[in-house]
Design a protein around this motif. Structure first.
Motif, PDB file in Angstrom:
ATOM      1  N   ASP A   8      65.427   0.345  -1.250  1.00  0.00           N
ATOM      2  CA  ASP A   8      64.228   0.956  -0.140  1.00  0.00           C
ATOM      3  C   ASP A   8      63.821   1.823  -0.968  1.00  0.00           C
ATOM      4  OD1 ASP A   8      62.728   1.033   1.283  1.00  0.00           O
ATOM      5  OD2 ASP A   8      64.179   2.070   3.471  1.00  0.00           O
ATOM      6  N   VAL A   9      62.267   1.002  -1.693  1.00  0.00           N
ATOM      7  CA  VAL A   9      61.811   2.177  -2.709  1.00  0.00           C
ATOM      8  C   VAL A   9      60.057   1.723  -2.045  1.00  0.00           C
ATOM      9  CG1 VAL A   9      63.450   2.314  -4.286  1.00  0.00           C
ATOM     10  CG2 VAL A   9      61.276   0.715  -4.550  1.00  0.00           C
ATOM     11  N   ASN A  10      59.216   2.775  -1.321  1.00  0.00           N
ATOM     12  CA  ASN A  10      57.556   3.358  -1.209  1.00  0.00           C
ATOM     13  C   ASN A  10      57.807   2.742  -0.528  1.00  0.00           C
ATOM     14  OD1 ASN A  10      57.864   5.144  -3.520  1.00  0.00           O
ATOM     15  ND2 ASN A  10      57.597   3.087  -5.179  1.00  0.00           N
ATOM     16  N   GLY A  11      57.921   1.840   1.073  1.00  0.00           N
ATOM     17  CA  GLY A  11      58.020   0.772   1.948  1.00  0.00           C
ATOM     18  C   GLY A  11      58.175  -0.745   1.531  1.00  0.00           C
ATOM     19  N   LEU A  12      59.020  -0.929   0.267  1.00  0.00           N
ATOM     20  CA  LEU A  12      59.542  -2.333  -0.036  1.00  0.00           C
ATOM     21  C   LEU A  12      60.948  -2.762  -0.366  1.00  0.00           C
ATOM     22  CD1 LEU A  12      59.210  -3.561  -3.408  1.00  0.00           C
ATOM     23  CD2 LEU A  12      57.006  -1.886  -2.668  1.00  0.00           C
ATOM     24  N   GLN A  13      61.473  -3.866  -0.481  1.00  0.00           N
ATOM     25  CA  GLN A  13      62.295  -3.749  -0.571  1.00  0.00           C
ATOM     26  C   GLN A  13      62.973  -4.429  -2.122  1.00  0.00           C
ATOM     27  OE1 GLN A  13      66.056  -3.096   1.181  1.00  0.00           O
ATOM     28  NE2 GLN A  13      63.965  -2.128   1.962  1.00  0.00           N
ATOM     29  N   LEU A  14      63.113  -3.226  -2.986  1.00  0.00           N
ATOM     30  CA  LEU A  14      62.494  -4.060  -4.779  1.00  0.00           C
ATOM     31  C   LEU A  14      64.068  -4.380  -5.027  1.00  0.00           C
ATOM     32  CD1 LEU A  14      60.774  -3.742  -6.708  1.00  0.00           C
ATOM     33  CD2 LEU A  14      61.688  -1.573  -7.416  1.00  0.00           C
ATOM     34  N   ALA A  62      55.907  -8.661  -4.714  1.00  0.00           N
ATOM     35  CA  ALA A  62      54.732  -9.864  -4.062  1.00  0.00           C
ATOM     36  C   ALA A  62      55.868 -11.094  -5.737  1.00  0.00           C
ATOM     37  CB  ALA A  62      53.617  -9.880  -4.382  1.00  0.00           C
ATOM     38  N   HIS A  63      57.095 -11.162  -6.022  1.00  0.00           N
ATOM     39  CA  HIS A  63      57.427 -11.260  -6.856  1.00  0.00           C
ATOM     40  C   HIS A  63      58.711 -11.928  -7.212  1.00  0.00           C
ATOM     41  CE1 HIS A  63      53.657  -9.865  -8.924  1.00  0.00           C
ATOM     42  NE2 HIS A  63      53.433 -11.469 -10.163  1.00  0.00           N
ATOM     43  N   GLY A  64      59.404 -12.969  -7.276  1.00  0.00           N
ATOM     44  CA  GLY A  64      60.746 -13.249  -7.098  1.00  0.00           C
ATOM     45  C   GLY A  64      61.267 -12.962  -5.615  1.00  0.00           C
ATOM     46  N   ARG A  65      62.021 -12.333  -5.545  1.00  0.00           N
ATOM     47  CA  ARG A  65      63.018 -11.499  -4.558  1.00  0.00           C
ATOM     48  C   ARG A  65      62.679 -10.534  -3.464  1.00  0.00           C
ATOM     49  NH1 ARG A  65      66.371 -13.584  -8.022  1.00  0.00           N
ATOM     50  NH2 ARG A  65      67.601 -15.354  -7.813  1.00  0.00           N
ATOM     51  N   THR A  66      61.462 -10.094  -4.094  1.00  0.00           N
ATOM     52  CA  THR A  66      60.434  -8.552  -3.912  1.00  0.00           C
ATOM     53  C   THR A  66      59.681  -9.215  -3.037  1.00  0.00           C
ATOM     54  OG1 THR A  66      61.107  -7.210  -5.571  1.00  0.00           O
ATOM     55  CG2 THR A  66      59.678  -6.793  -4.278  1.00  0.00           C
ATOM     56  N   ALA A  67      59.597  -9.101  -1.463  1.00  0.00           N
ATOM     57  CA  ALA A  67      58.271  -9.387  -0.892  1.00  0.00           C
ATOM     58  C   ALA A  67      57.184  -8.332  -0.985  1.00  0.00           C
ATOM     59  CB  ALA A  67      58.646  -9.205   0.773  1.00  0.00           C
ATOM     60  N   ASP A  68      56.223  -9.242  -0.600  1.00  0.00           N
ATOM     61  CA  ASP A  68      54.480  -8.317  -0.347  1.00  0.00           C
ATOM     62  C   ASP A  68      54.822  -7.549   0.795  1.00  0.00           C
ATOM     63  OD1 ASP A  68      52.616  -7.382  -1.570  1.00  0.00           O
ATOM     64  OD2 ASP A  68      51.119  -9.281  -1.511  1.00  0.00           O
ATOM     65  N   ASP A  81      56.723   1.942  -8.455  1.00  0.00           N
ATOM     66  CA  ASP A  81      57.976   1.833  -7.571  1.00  0.00           C
ATOM     67  C   ASP A  81      59.530   1.782  -8.394  1.00  0.00           C
ATOM     68  OD1 ASP A  81      56.701   1.052  -5.188  1.00  0.00           O
ATOM     69  OD2 ASP A  81      56.153  -1.111  -5.754  1.00  0.00           O
ATOM     70  N   VAL A  82      59.084   1.492 -10.031  1.00  0.00           N
ATOM     71  CA  VAL A  82      60.205   1.455 -10.966  1.00  0.00           C
ATOM     72  C   VAL A  82      60.501   2.245 -11.084  1.00  0.00           C
ATOM     73  CG1 VAL A  82      60.347   0.927 -13.348  1.00  0.00           C
ATOM     74  CG2 VAL A  82      58.759  -0.585 -12.296  1.00  0.00           C
ATOM     75  N   ALA A  83      59.975   3.785 -11.003  1.00  0.00           N
ATOM     76  CA  ALA A  83      60.529   5.372 -10.929  1.00  0.00           C
ATOM     77  C   ALA A  83      61.382   5.589 -10.581  1.00  0.00           C
ATOM     78  CB  ALA A  83      59.058   5.887 -11.506  1.00  0.00           C
ATOM     79  N   ALA A  84      60.954   5.777  -8.610  1.00  0.00           N
ATOM     80  CA  ALA A  84      61.728   5.402  -7.550  1.00  0.00           C
ATOM     81  C   ALA A  84      63.158   4.643  -7.475  1.00  0.00           C
ATOM     82  CB  ALA A  84      61.004   5.062  -6.628  1.00  0.00           C
ATOM     83  N   LEU A  86      64.824   3.879 -10.320  1.00  0.00           N
ATOM     84  CA  LEU A  86      65.664   4.141 -11.368  1.00  0.00           C
ATOM     85  C   LEU A  86      66.205   5.775 -10.797  1.00  0.00           C
ATOM     86  CD1 LEU A  86      63.910   3.834 -14.283  1.00  0.00           C
ATOM     87  CD2 LEU A  86      65.769   2.586 -14.146  1.00  0.00           C
ATOM     88  N   ARG A  87      65.764   6.630 -10.259  1.00  0.00           N
ATOM     89  CA  ARG A  87      65.778   7.268  -9.116  1.00  0.00           C
ATOM     90  C   ARG A  87      66.728   7.184  -8.548  1.00  0.00           C
ATOM     91  NH1 ARG A  87      60.200   9.006  -9.038  1.00  0.00           N
ATOM     92  NH2 ARG A  87      59.688   8.584  -7.524  1.00  0.00           N
ATOM     93  N   SER A  88      66.836   5.788  -7.383  1.00  0.00           N
ATOM     94  CA  SER A  88      67.193   5.931  -6.237  1.00  0.00           C
ATOM     95  C   SER A  88      68.885   5.114  -6.991  1.00  0.00           C
ATOM     96  CB  SER A  88      67.113   5.013  -6.078  1.00  0.00           C
ATOM     97  OG  SER A  88      67.379   3.255  -6.686  1.00  0.00           O
ATOM     98  N   LEU A  89      69.012   5.243  -8.414  1.00  0.00           N
ATOM     99  CA  LEU A  89      70.482   4.309  -9.410  1.00  0.00           C
ATOM    100  C   LEU A  89      70.719   5.919  -9.914  1.00  0.00           C
ATOM    101  CD1 LEU A  89      68.543   1.187 -10.164  1.00  0.00           C
ATOM    102  CD2 LEU A  89      70.425   1.126  -8.275  1.00  0.00           C
ATOM    103  N   ASN A  90      70.261   6.876  -9.937  1.00  0.00           N
ATOM    104  CA  ASN A  90      70.750   8.674 -10.557  1.00  0.00           C
ATOM    105  C   ASN A  90      70.282   8.065 -12.420  1.00  0.00           C
ATOM    106  OD1 ASN A  90      71.407   9.729  -8.033  1.00  0.00           O
ATOM    107  ND2 ASN A  90      72.736   8.376  -8.569  1.00  0.00           N
ATOM    108  N   VAL A  91      69.560   7.051 -13.010  1.00  0.00           N
ATOM    109  CA  VAL A  91      68.895   6.851 -14.582  1.00  0.00           C
ATOM    110  C   VAL A  91      67.703   7.739 -14.472  1.00  0.00           C
ATOM    111  CG1 VAL A  91      67.552   5.122 -15.747  1.00  0.00           C
ATOM    112  CG2 VAL A  91      69.629   4.612 -14.209  1.00  0.00           C
ATOM    113  N   GLU A  92      68.314   8.590 -15.304  1.00  0.00           N
ATOM    114  CA  GLU A  92      67.602  10.257 -15.135  1.00  0.00           C
ATOM    115  C   GLU A  92      65.896   9.900 -17.104  1.00  0.00           C
ATOM    116  OE1 GLU A  92      69.713  13.672 -17.221  1.00  0.00           O
ATOM    117  OE2 GLU A  92      71.288  13.724 -15.375  1.00  0.00           O
TER     118      GLU A  92
END
Length: 171
Positions: A8-14, A62-68, A81-84, A86-92
């Motif tokens: 759950d990042v920036n209002g979408l299910q990435l 809006a690609h693959g398994r991520t809805a628009d 979205d990508v940065a969020a 990575l932060r959620s996965l604790n990737v520095e």
């Protein structure tokens, strides 16, 4: 190991997948597909890449398994979205590889989040809009839902229909 998840990042299910094992001192490699693509774009590369490092593959908005969602698709918001994620996965810090549209997203990740991107790999993305042939620019300006009808039945459409679930258009 291939485990698909939604974050759950920036209002979408990435949608993202994790492959390989964490290695001390090895930054994960983030793979960002091109337009109309999905994580499967990298299926032929992931096994060898994940043999020596963790790999995270992402399906953009809006690609693959991520809805628009109801927001414009812009390189800067896709990079958010990508940065969020990575932060959620604790990737520095990560190495980020993007192809085509994914290259634009990867580039924006490096611009917007410099401490996050250790190495940047951009494939098939011009540094400026003047890097496109005029015919390509004209085609890109035509891309709307209706203009995408010519994709119906092709491999990218079939991939989308298979991954997007029961509400996705078929054939």
């Amino acid at each position: 190991m291939n485990t698909g998840h939604h974050a759950d990042v920036n209002g979408l299910q990435l949608y993202y997948e994790r492959h390989g094992e964490a290695s001390p001192g090895r930054s994960p490699l983030v793979l960002i597909h091109g337009g109309f693509g999905a994580t499967e774009t990298f299926d032929h590369l992931i096994p060898s890449l994940a043999a020596s490092r963790p790999v995270i593959a992402v399906d953009l908005q809006a690609h693959g398994r991520t809805a628009d969602i109801d927001r414009p698709m812009r390189f800067d918001s896709l990079a958010d979205d990508v940065a969020a994620l990575l932060r959620s996965l604790n990737v520095e810090q990560a190495d980020v590889l993007g192809c085509s549209v994914g290259g634009g997203v990867a580039l924006r990740c490096a611009i917007q989040f410099p401490p996050l991107v250790r190495k940047l790999i951009v494939i098939s993305f011009p540094a400026a809009s003047t890097g496109y042939f005029p015919e390509v620019v004209a085609q890109q300006r035509q891309i709307r839902r209706e203009a995408a009808e010519h994709l119906r039945g092709g491999p990218l459409f079939k991939l989308y229909a298979r991954l997007a679930g029961p509400g996705a258009p078929r054939g």
